[in-house]
Write an enzyme that holds these catalytic residues in place. Structure first.
Site, PDB file in Angstrom:
ATOM      1  N   GLY A   2      11.785   0.764  -2.849  1.00  0.00           N
ATOM      2  CA  GLY A   2      11.759   2.101  -3.433  1.00  0.00           C
ATOM      3  C   GLY A   2      12.313   3.103  -2.436  1.00  0.00           C
ATOM      4  CB  CYS A   3      11.222   6.520  -1.569  1.00  0.00           C
ATOM      5  SG  CYS A   3      11.491   7.767  -0.291  1.00  0.00           S
ATOM      6  CG  PHE A   4      16.106   5.094   2.001  1.00  0.00           C
ATOM      7  CD1 PHE A   4      15.827   6.446   1.893  1.00  0.00           C
ATOM      8  CD2 PHE A   4      17.435   4.702   1.865  1.00  0.00           C
ATOM      9  CE1 PHE A   4      16.824   7.383   1.665  1.00  0.00           C
ATOM     10  CE2 PHE A   4      18.452   5.625   1.634  1.00  0.00           C
ATOM     11  CZ  PHE A   4      18.138   6.967   1.535  1.00  0.00           C
TER      12      PHE A   4
END
Length: 221
Positions: free
Chosen positions: A40-42
């Protein structure tokens, strides 16, 4: 006696030189390793793993797709095939690839094939990227063990590694940045904006719901 006295400083210098060579000789040092994952969001994956003992650095980027040198816009608008991913550079003498994989599966919702938490779309899907058969076998084994514990199907794929493209500079270490950014919460420093985003997105709440006490990061945010 005078000859021996003259030799002592030379011998000492020689020993010091040998010590320096031993310390700087790359053959003496344990080479670092790399684990590439998409969770998901890095920003969140980077934040989680940079605090793990033995992890030297985590780098945000893009991989898995077909577009060369993609930008953030290229990836998030879809169609590029790329994931938001993170390369975790670690010292295998201090933390194993297996342990990092165990932590990774327990830091995401691996049952969700359409994104992660509030972030939807192909670029936010989860994945583990491997470079050889040994890494593939290990990742598959850790995945199977995690699925057995979770008692739900894990859809996170184990994929062949492709070229990893580092994300733009402003994405690196975003979670601890001090630059002023404009958010739906108003103007905030990056570090504060990150905390607000992570909480609003429900990442830790969902991970804790899935994994309970086994979640390595959820209770720390």
């Amino acid at each position: 006696m005078r000859v021996l006295e003259r030799l002592k400083p030379l011998t000492l210098m020689g020993l010091i030189a040998m010590g320096i060579v031993a310390q700087t000789n790359p053959l003496q040092a344990q080479p670092t390793k790399v684990l590439t994952v998409a969770g998901g969001c890095f920003w969140c994956v980077e934040s989680d793993f940079e605090g793990v003992p033995g992890v030297i650095e985590a780098v945000s980027g893009y991989t898995g797709g077909t577009i060369e040198n993609p930008t953030y816009k290229d990836v998030t608008r879809g169609g590029s095939g790329h994931y938001e991913a993170v390369q975790i550079i670690f010292d295998p003498a201090k933390v194993s690839r297996e342990r990092l994989l165990e932590m990774f599966f327990r830091s995401v919702d691996p049952t969700d094939g359409g994104g992660q938490f509030c972030d939807r779309g192909e670029s936010y899907r989860t994945a583990v990227f491997v470079s050889n058969k040994a890494e593939e076998a290990l990742a598959s084994r850790v995945k199977a063990a995690a699925q057995k514990v979770l008692r739900q199907e894990i859809v996170t794929p184990v994929l062949p590694a492709k070229t990893f493209y580092e994300a733009e500079d402003y994405h690196q270490d975003y979670y601890k940045g001090e630059s002023l950014v404009f958010t739906r919460f108003g103007p905030k420093r990056q570090a504060e904006a990150y905390k607000r985003y992570r909480q609003a997105c429900g990442r830790d709440a969902r991970v804790a719901q899935l994994w309970g006490d086994a979640a390595p990061f959820a209770s720390g945010h």
